[in-house]
Design a protein around this motif. Structure first.
Motif, PDB file in Angstrom:
ATOM      1  N   ALA A  17     -28.983  45.329  25.349  1.00 53.31           N
ATOM      2  CA  ALA A  17     -29.327  44.750  26.649  1.00 53.31           C
ATOM      3  C   ALA A  17     -29.705  45.838  27.645  1.00 53.31           C
ATOM      4  CB  ALA A  17     -28.169  43.913  27.178  1.00 53.31           C
ATOM      5  N   LEU A  18     -28.977  46.946  27.641  1.00 54.62           N
ATOM      6  CA  LEU A  18     -29.288  48.046  28.551  1.00 54.62           C
ATOM      7  C   LEU A  18     -30.641  48.668  28.229  1.00 54.62           C
ATOM      8  CD1 LEU A  18     -25.789  49.764  28.823  1.00 54.62           C
ATOM      9  CD2 LEU A  18     -26.989  48.475  30.609  1.00 54.62           C
ATOM     10  N   LEU A  19     -30.933  48.819  26.952  1.00 56.76           N
ATOM     11  CA  LEU A  19     -32.231  49.364  26.548  1.00 56.76           C
ATOM     12  C   LEU A  19     -33.377  48.429  26.936  1.00 56.76           C
ATOM     13  CD1 LEU A  19     -31.389  50.815  23.024  1.00 56.76           C
ATOM     14  CD2 LEU A  19     -32.060  52.112  25.053  1.00 56.76           C
ATOM     15  N   VAL A  20     -33.180  47.144  26.717  1.00 55.50           N
ATOM     16  CA  VAL A  20     -34.205  46.161  27.064  1.00 55.50           C
ATOM     17  C   VAL A  20     -34.413  46.145  28.582  1.00 55.50           C
ATOM     18  CG1 VAL A  20     -34.722  43.688  27.122  1.00 55.50           C
ATOM     19  CG2 VAL A  20     -33.902  44.735  25.019  1.00 55.50           C
ATOM     20  N   ASP A  21     -33.332  46.208  29.335  1.00 50.98           N
ATOM     21  CA  ASP A  21     -33.427  46.226  30.792  1.00 50.98           C
ATOM     22  C   ASP A  21     -34.170  47.475  31.273  1.00 50.98           C
ATOM     23  OD1 ASP A  21     -32.737  45.117  33.419  1.00 50.98           O
ATOM     24  OD2 ASP A  21     -31.499  46.928  33.595  1.00 50.98           O
ATOM     25  N   SER A  22     -33.869  48.606  30.680  1.00 58.24           N
ATOM     26  CA  SER A  22     -34.533  49.850  31.044  1.00 58.24           C
ATOM     27  C   SER A  22     -36.026  49.783  30.740  1.00 58.24           C
ATOM     28  CB  SER A  22     -33.885  51.009  30.288  1.00 58.24           C
ATOM     29  OG  SER A  22     -34.566  52.196  30.526  1.00 58.24           O
ATOM     30  N   GLU A  23     -36.377  49.279  29.594  1.00 57.08           N
ATOM     31  CA  GLU A  23     -37.787  49.151  29.214  1.00 57.08           C
ATOM     32  C   GLU A  23     -38.498  48.157  30.131  1.00 57.08           C
ATOM     33  OE1 GLU A  23     -41.419  49.640  27.021  1.00 57.08           O
ATOM     34  OE2 GLU A  23     -39.708  50.878  27.547  1.00 57.08           O
ATOM     35  N   ASN A  24     -37.816  47.079  30.464  1.00 63.75           N
ATOM     36  CA  ASN A  24     -38.396  46.092  31.368  1.00 63.75           C
ATOM     37  C   ASN A  24     -38.692  46.726  32.726  1.00 63.75           C
ATOM     38  OD1 ASN A  24     -39.231  43.383  32.024  1.00 63.75           O
ATOM     39  ND2 ASN A  24     -37.426  43.321  33.339  1.00 63.75           N
ATOM     40  N   GLN A  25     -37.771  47.521  33.244  1.00 67.31           N
ATOM     41  CA  GLN A  25     -37.989  48.183  34.525  1.00 67.31           C
ATOM     42  C   GLN A  25     -39.151  49.168  34.447  1.00 67.31           C
ATOM     43  OE1 GLN A  25     -36.464  47.375  37.489  1.00 67.31           O
ATOM     44  NE2 GLN A  25     -38.195  48.584  38.202  1.00 67.31           N
ATOM     45  N   ARG A  26     -39.259  49.872  33.331  1.00 77.00           N
ATOM     46  CA  ARG A  26     -40.377  50.794  33.147  1.00 77.00           C
ATOM     47  C   ARG A  26     -41.702  50.039  33.178  1.00 77.00           C
ATOM     48  NH1 ARG A  26     -44.012  52.466  29.795  1.00 77.00           N
ATOM     49  NH2 ARG A  26     -43.449  51.062  28.118  1.00 77.00           N
ATOM     50  N   LEU A  27     -41.731  48.892  32.519  1.00 75.49           N
ATOM     51  CA  LEU A  27     -42.955  48.092  32.487  1.00 75.49           C
ATOM     52  C   LEU A  27     -43.287  47.512  33.862  1.00 75.49           C
ATOM     53  CD1 LEU A  27     -42.438  46.298  29.069  1.00 75.49           C
ATOM     54  CD2 LEU A  27     -44.123  48.074  29.594  1.00 75.49           C
ATOM     55  N   VAL A  28     -42.276  47.101  34.606  1.00 75.93           N
ATOM     56  CA  VAL A  28     -42.495  46.598  35.965  1.00 75.93           C
ATOM     57  C   VAL A  28     -43.075  47.714  36.837  1.00 75.93           C
ATOM     58  CG1 VAL A  28     -41.316  45.816  38.074  1.00 75.93           C
ATOM     59  CG2 VAL A  28     -40.787  44.749  35.882  1.00 75.93           C
ATOM     60  N   ASP A  29     -42.494  48.899  36.744  1.00 75.69           N
ATOM     61  CA  ASP A  29     -42.983  50.031  37.523  1.00 75.69           C
ATOM     62  C   ASP A  29     -44.426  50.363  37.168  1.00 75.69           C
ATOM     63  OD1 ASP A  29     -40.488  50.168  38.710  1.00 75.69           O
ATOM     64  OD2 ASP A  29     -39.816  51.867  37.496  1.00 75.69           O
ATOM     65  N   GLU A  30     -44.734  50.346  35.898  1.00 75.37           N
ATOM     66  CA  GLU A  30     -46.106  50.621  35.445  1.00 75.37           C
ATOM     67  C   GLU A  30     -47.059  49.536  35.943  1.00 75.37           C
ATOM     68  OE1 GLU A  30     -49.203  52.675  33.211  1.00 75.37           O
ATOM     69  OE2 GLU A  30     -47.357  53.215  34.222  1.00 75.37           O
ATOM     70  N   GLU A  63     -34.940  41.574  40.973  1.00 73.18           N
ATOM     71  CA  GLU A  63     -34.496  42.129  39.694  1.00 73.18           C
ATOM     72  C   GLU A  63     -33.092  42.719  39.796  1.00 73.18           C
ATOM     73  OE1 GLU A  63     -37.529  44.885  38.724  1.00 73.18           O
ATOM     74  OE2 GLU A  63     -38.976  43.334  38.267  1.00 73.18           O
ATOM     75  N   SER A  64     -32.768  43.312  40.939  1.00 72.40           N
ATOM     76  CA  SER A  64     -31.441  43.910  41.089  1.00 72.40           C
ATOM     77  C   SER A  64     -30.361  42.841  41.107  1.00 72.40           C
ATOM     78  CB  SER A  64     -31.388  44.770  42.345  1.00 72.40           C
ATOM     79  OG  SER A  64     -31.413  43.967  43.508  1.00 72.40           O
ATOM     80  N   ILE A  65     -30.708  41.649  41.533  1.00 71.64           N
ATOM     81  CA  ILE A  65     -29.737  40.545  41.558  1.00 71.64           C
ATOM     82  C   ILE A  65     -29.406  40.106  40.137  1.00 71.64           C
ATOM     83  CG2 ILE A  65     -29.399  38.131  42.203  1.00 71.64           C
ATOM     84  CD1 ILE A  65     -31.090  38.765  44.713  1.00 71.64           C
TER      85      ILE A  65
END
Length: 66
Positions: A17-30, A63-65
């Motif tokens: 879950a942490l890895l997926v969340d991190s990747e999701n945030q990277r994709l949002v930023d991109e 997203e932070s919520i």
């Protein structure tokens, strides 16, 4: 590769879950970066870019919520 639907170890699921969340945030930023660049190339005004910035901030708060 771990099959999530077959995984029963909570620590493994937490790490996934942490890895997926991190990747999701990277994709949002991109995605945000590319939208801003596209707006610049298309000649979107600063006022419109400010609107995009506000939307980006709202998205990050949402997203932070979750």
């Amino acid at each position: 590769m771990v099959r999530i639907k077959n995984e029963h170890d909570l620590e493994t699921l937490r790490q996934i879950a942490l890895l997926v969340d991190s990747e999701n945030q990277r994709l949002v930023d991109e995605n945000v970066r590319l939208r801003v660049e596209l707006a610049r190339v298309q000649g979107v005004t600063e006022t419109e870019q400010l609107g995009l910035s506000v939307l980006e901030q709202l998205q990050k708060k949402r997203e932070s919520i979750f």
